[in-house]
Design an enzyme around this catalytic site. Structure first.
Site, PDB file in Angstrom:
ATOM      1  N   SER A  93       0.840  -1.201   0.000  1.00  0.00           N
ATOM      2  CA  SER A  93       0.000   0.000   0.000  1.00  0.00           C
ATOM      3  C   SER A  93       0.867   1.239   0.000  1.00  0.00           C
ATOM      4  O   SER A  93       1.966   1.244   0.577  1.00  0.00           O
ATOM      5  CB  SER A  93      -0.895   0.010   1.255  1.00  0.00           C
ATOM      6  OG  SER A  93      -1.524   1.264   1.409  1.00  0.00           O
ATOM      7  N   TYR A 145      -2.912  -1.032   9.869  1.00  0.00           N
ATOM      8  CA  TYR A 145      -2.916  -1.480   8.473  1.00  0.00           C
ATOM      9  C   TYR A 145      -1.572  -1.182   7.807  1.00  0.00           C
ATOM     10  O   TYR A 145      -0.990  -2.050   7.139  1.00  0.00           O
ATOM     11  CB  TYR A 145      -4.043  -0.786   7.724  1.00  0.00           C
ATOM     12  CG  TYR A 145      -4.075  -1.055   6.240  1.00  0.00           C
ATOM     13  CD1 TYR A 145      -4.607  -2.236   5.740  1.00  0.00           C
ATOM     14  CD2 TYR A 145      -3.585  -0.109   5.339  1.00  0.00           C
ATOM     15  CE1 TYR A 145      -4.645  -2.473   4.371  1.00  0.00           C
ATOM     16  CE2 TYR A 145      -3.615  -0.340   3.973  1.00  0.00           C
ATOM     17  CZ  TYR A 145      -4.140  -1.525   3.491  1.00  0.00           C
ATOM     18  OH  TYR A 145      -4.171  -1.762   2.130  1.00  0.00           O
TER      19      TYR A 145
END
Length: 252
Positions: A147, A160
């Site tokens: 990400s 995350y």
């Protein structure tokens, strides 16, 4: 003949959004694709049907990740499907795409939520790679979806982002470990990419998100799928251990 003709692939989290686009692209390139889903069986079957309608080959496999026995359950289904559709259990390509977001403020994050995020996003990919290596011939391809949040901040996604930073270490260290076998391992980091979140139906929000990209638009699932397909091909044979920014210039 497609670039991946004769190859087999497993894409986790492939029932929707980026995973769906990845599965369809790999199937279009000639691979037999195992379309993994957690609970969205109907959507996964729709991906399989779309791949077949376009002339590709695919089958669906269901398993919840981040729980005890997850990898064994998944690979039992994968091997059954590969044997049925390809006549062997060889797996040439693994795309670790499945993941869960946090969206939880740091002060509100519980140990249980943190453990769940790490279990699905980081632990499962490690053990999926470990298990896949039993089936993967020399020259295989492993792509892990990271990400852009490993390079930019969002305080509501600390857990995350930590999990995705861990995922990037898989490419660095497994890339070195598997180099002698010609197996490449790379990370792809998407930025803001259109999905089924309701915010993408709000024009003013999309405009704001688009402004973060050098191209002044949000990413489409196919933008990321095309990068993944390249890394799964023979053309990417000289790339391993790499972090590939597929954020549309959001990280510039």
């Amino acid at each position: 003949m497609g670039k991946l003709s004769g190859k087999t692939a497993l894409v986790t989290g492939a029932s929707r959004n980026m995973g769906r686009a990845m599965a369809l692209r790999l199937a279009a390139d000639g691979a037999l694709v195992a379309v993994h889903y957690n609970t969205a069986k109907d959507e996964a079957e729709a991906v399989v049907e779309a791949a077949r309608q376009a002339g590709g080959k695919a089958f669906a496999v269901g398993a919840e990740l981040g729980v005890p026995g997850d990898v064994a359950t998944l690979f039992e289904a994968v091997e059954t499907g590969l044997t049925e559709h390809a006549g062997s259990t060889a797996l040439d390509i693994l795309v670790n795409n499945a993941g869960v977001l946090g969206g939880i403020k740091p002060e509100d994050t519980t140990p249980e939520q943190f453990d769940r995020i790490l279990a699905v996003n980081a632990k499962a990919p490690f053990f999926l790679i470990q298990r896949a290596l039993r089936n993967m011939p020399d020259g295989g391809r492993i792509v892990n979806i990271s990400s852009g949040l490993t390079r930019t901040s969002n305080p509501d996604e600390i857990a995350y982002a930590m999990s995705k930073a861990a995922v990037e270490m898989l490419a660095l260290h497994f890339g070195k470990y598997l180099g002698p076998r010609g197996i490449t391992v790379n990370s792809v980091a998407p930025g803001i990419t259109r999905n089924d979140n309701p915010v993408f139906q709000m024009p003013e929000v999309v405009t704001a998100m688009a402004s973060l990209s050098a191209f002044n638009r949000v990413g489409e699932p196919e933008d990321v799928a095309d990068v993944v397909a390249f890394l799964c091909s023979e053309d990417a044979r000289w790339i391993t251990g790499a972090f590939v920014d597929a954020s549309g210039g959001t990280l510039l």
